[in-house]
Design an enzyme around this catalytic site. Sequence first.
Site, PDB file in Angstrom:
ATOM      1  N   ARG A 159       0.852  -1.208   0.000  1.00  0.00           N
ATOM      2  CA  ARG A 159       0.000   0.000   0.000  1.00  0.00           C
ATOM      3  C   ARG A 159       0.886   1.256   0.000  1.00  0.00           C
ATOM      4  O   ARG A 159       0.450   2.342  -0.389  1.00  0.00           O
ATOM      5  CB  ARG A 159      -0.970  -0.008   1.194  1.00  0.00           C
ATOM      6  CG  ARG A 159      -1.887   1.206   1.240  1.00  0.00           C
ATOM      7  CD  ARG A 159      -3.150   0.970   2.071  1.00  0.00           C
ATOM      8  NE  ARG A 159      -2.898   0.351   3.352  1.00  0.00           N
ATOM      9  CZ  ARG A 159      -2.411   0.960   4.429  1.00  0.00           C
ATOM     10  NH1 ARG A 159      -2.125   2.248   4.388  1.00  0.00           N
ATOM     11  NH2 ARG A 159      -2.217   0.306   5.555  1.00  0.00           N
ATOM     12  N   TYR A 193     -16.956  14.113 -16.448  1.00  0.00           N
ATOM     13  CA  TYR A 193     -17.505  12.773 -16.203  1.00  0.00           C
ATOM     14  C   TYR A 193     -18.480  12.819 -15.013  1.00  0.00           C
ATOM     15  O   TYR A 193     -18.239  13.524 -14.026  1.00  0.00           O
ATOM     16  CB  TYR A 193     -16.329  11.825 -15.936  1.00  0.00           C
ATOM     17  CG  TYR A 193     -16.706  10.465 -15.443  1.00  0.00           C
ATOM     18  CD1 TYR A 193     -17.571   9.662 -16.175  1.00  0.00           C
ATOM     19  CD2 TYR A 193     -16.204   9.986 -14.254  1.00  0.00           C
ATOM     20  CE1 TYR A 193     -17.923   8.406 -15.713  1.00  0.00           C
ATOM     21  CE2 TYR A 193     -16.531   8.723 -13.785  1.00  0.00           C
ATOM     22  CZ  TYR A 193     -17.413   7.945 -14.523  1.00  0.00           C
ATOM     23  OH  TYR A 193     -17.752   6.706 -14.064  1.00  0.00           O
ATOM     24  N   ASP A 208      -7.751  16.307 -16.663  1.00  0.00           N
ATOM     25  CA  ASP A 208      -8.067  14.889 -16.841  1.00  0.00           C
ATOM     26  C   ASP A 208      -7.814  14.570 -18.319  1.00  0.00           C
ATOM     27  O   ASP A 208      -8.542  15.036 -19.195  1.00  0.00           O
ATOM     28  CB  ASP A 208      -9.529  14.635 -16.439  1.00  0.00           C
ATOM     29  CG  ASP A 208      -9.924  13.165 -16.542  1.00  0.00           C
ATOM     30  OD1 ASP A 208      -9.330  12.453 -17.374  1.00  0.00           O
ATOM     31  OD2 ASP A 208     -10.842  12.740 -15.808  1.00  0.00           O
ATOM     32  N   LYS A 248      -8.958   3.146 -19.041  1.00  0.00           N
ATOM     33  CA  LYS A 248      -9.351   3.383 -20.424  1.00  0.00           C
ATOM     34  C   LYS A 248      -8.187   3.096 -21.386  1.00  0.00           C
ATOM     35  O   LYS A 248      -7.655   2.019 -21.368  1.00  0.00           O
ATOM     36  CB  LYS A 248      -9.883   4.820 -20.539  1.00  0.00           C
ATOM     37  CG  LYS A 248     -10.906   5.195 -19.443  1.00  0.00           C
ATOM     38  CD  LYS A 248     -12.152   4.386 -19.555  1.00  0.00           C
ATOM     39  CE  LYS A 248     -13.229   4.593 -18.485  1.00  0.00           C
ATOM     40  NZ  LYS A 248     -13.030   5.330 -17.303  1.00  0.00           N
TER      41      LYS A 248
HETATM   42  N1  PLP Z   1     -12.251  10.580 -15.885  1.00  0.00           N
HETATM   43  C1  PLP Z   1     -12.898  10.298 -17.030  1.00  0.00           C
HETATM   44  C2  PLP Z   1     -12.769  11.247 -18.183  1.00  0.00           C
HETATM   45  C3  PLP Z   1     -13.682   9.141 -17.147  1.00  0.00           C
HETATM   46  O1  PLP Z   1     -14.327   8.893 -18.299  1.00  0.00           O
HETATM   47  C4  PLP Z   1     -13.773   8.278 -16.017  1.00  0.00           C
HETATM   48  C5  PLP Z   1     -14.583   7.056 -16.086  1.00  0.00           C
HETATM   49  O2  PLP Z   1     -15.264   6.785 -17.052  1.00  0.00           O
HETATM   50  C6  PLP Z   1     -13.101   8.612 -14.849  1.00  0.00           C
HETATM   51  C7  PLP Z   1     -12.333   9.754 -14.812  1.00  0.00           C
HETATM   52  C8  PLP Z   1     -13.153   7.727 -13.651  1.00  0.00           C
HETATM   53  O3  PLP Z   1     -12.297   6.636 -13.818  1.00  0.00           O
HETATM   54  P1  PLP Z   1     -12.489   5.213 -13.137  1.00  0.00           P
HETATM   55  O4  PLP Z   1     -13.736   4.612 -13.685  1.00  0.00           O
HETATM   56  O5  PLP Z   1     -11.251   4.476 -13.495  1.00  0.00           O
HETATM   57  O6  PLP Z   1     -12.609   5.452 -11.677  1.00  0.00           O
END
Ligand code: PLP
Length: 407
Positions: free
Chosen positions: A64, A117, A189, A214
């Site tokens: 961790r 998101y 992001d 992703k």
């Molecule tokens: N940021 C974006 C642009 C996303 O599309 C997503 C999830 O779809 C996230 C963050 C969150 O990621 P996670 O599902 O790995 O927690």
Amino acid sequence: MSEGKQSTEHQQLATQVIHGGKAPQDPEGALVAPLYQTSTFKFSHADQGSARFAGEEPGYIYSRLGNPTITQLETRVAGLEGFPAAAASATGMGAIAATTMALVRSGDHVLVSDAIYGCSFALFSELFERFGIEAEFIDMADPDQITAHLRDNTRFVFIETPANPHLKLLDIAAIKTAMGSSAAKLIVDNTFMTPLLQQPKSLGADIVIHSATKFLNGHGDVVAGIVCGDEETIADIKMTTLKDMGATMSPHDAWLILRGLKTLDVRMQRHCDNAEKVVSFLQQHERVKKIYYPGLANHPKHDLVGSQMQRAGAVIAFELHSDESGARAFLDALDMIALAVSLGDAETLIQHPASMTHSPYTPEARQAAGISDTLLRIAVGLEDANDIIADLKQALDSVASRWRDSA
Ligand code: PLP
């Protein structure tokens, strides 16, 4: 700095995705760095254990707190994004939450793009609100809005570009300029683009976050996140929020993402090629009302494609000439394309943002964000583009005939 790190600094990204990062040395000479699937690490003697806990001796303690496989992933992704450090986390949301908790205290203010998101929206608008953090959501297409809304207690500006679900583009460099001399950090992001298509740090970002679930992993078999930044910020995220919240990545997931990363360059090019072909098909289909894709000349801030972003990406949103039941019937008629949330996988995925990824929005917030009941989001995969198009065509045609029958 290790020799491995030094040599990667001058390599191109397509090479760095394969060779970047400090690989743990395998005594047997294995080509692929071993997976350290262990929860803890043995100390050779008591003094070593206490010295490691005191930070007086380098070395691993407990997974961790750090693990060689995870370190390799962190150094590789940090290098790709052009930052000195990165912290891997259990999920993308874990990365966003841990970063926020490291930077913000009760009573602080953060500025968040109005297009993000759904769970990021819920995190800022609901969860952090409970702890006295004020998140203000604004349209950052006009960077002057940022200058107008920055306060003395604004700790960061959080953006996603291209953004869920309409692929809204924001000008990263213009936003940084609009932040002027503010001490607030700019967090980007970069999930939809990856460092192969967009390098936010070179445009002024202080911190870059990914849902590594992703494109970075690319194979739909991991849920993971990563945050890149300067040494001090990342150390704070690692040793306070991530360590104590416990949202750390598993070594096995890190190993899988390292494997996935090796093909990131070729995958991104194929994803983009396929997306362009799918857009061309959708454009000429009579049942398709509107397409949102950064590569289209009429997409707002399309000029950022080719400058801020190398290519337009592989996520497309579109609306049909129908109502919600027609959109649902179309989804149900698809055969190869999977009805599933997520993006960046080999498989083409399609979803209905209003009832799926953006369901955490209130109906009012959804309406304000223009997320209609017929909006669909397709994350184009790596199959032959002709097969993706054939599936879309048969589903659109079958819905069209159903409408004609019921008319
Ligand atoms: N940021 C974006 C642009 C996303 O599309 C997503 C999830 O779809 C996230 C963050 C969150 O990621 P996670 O599902 O790995 O927690």
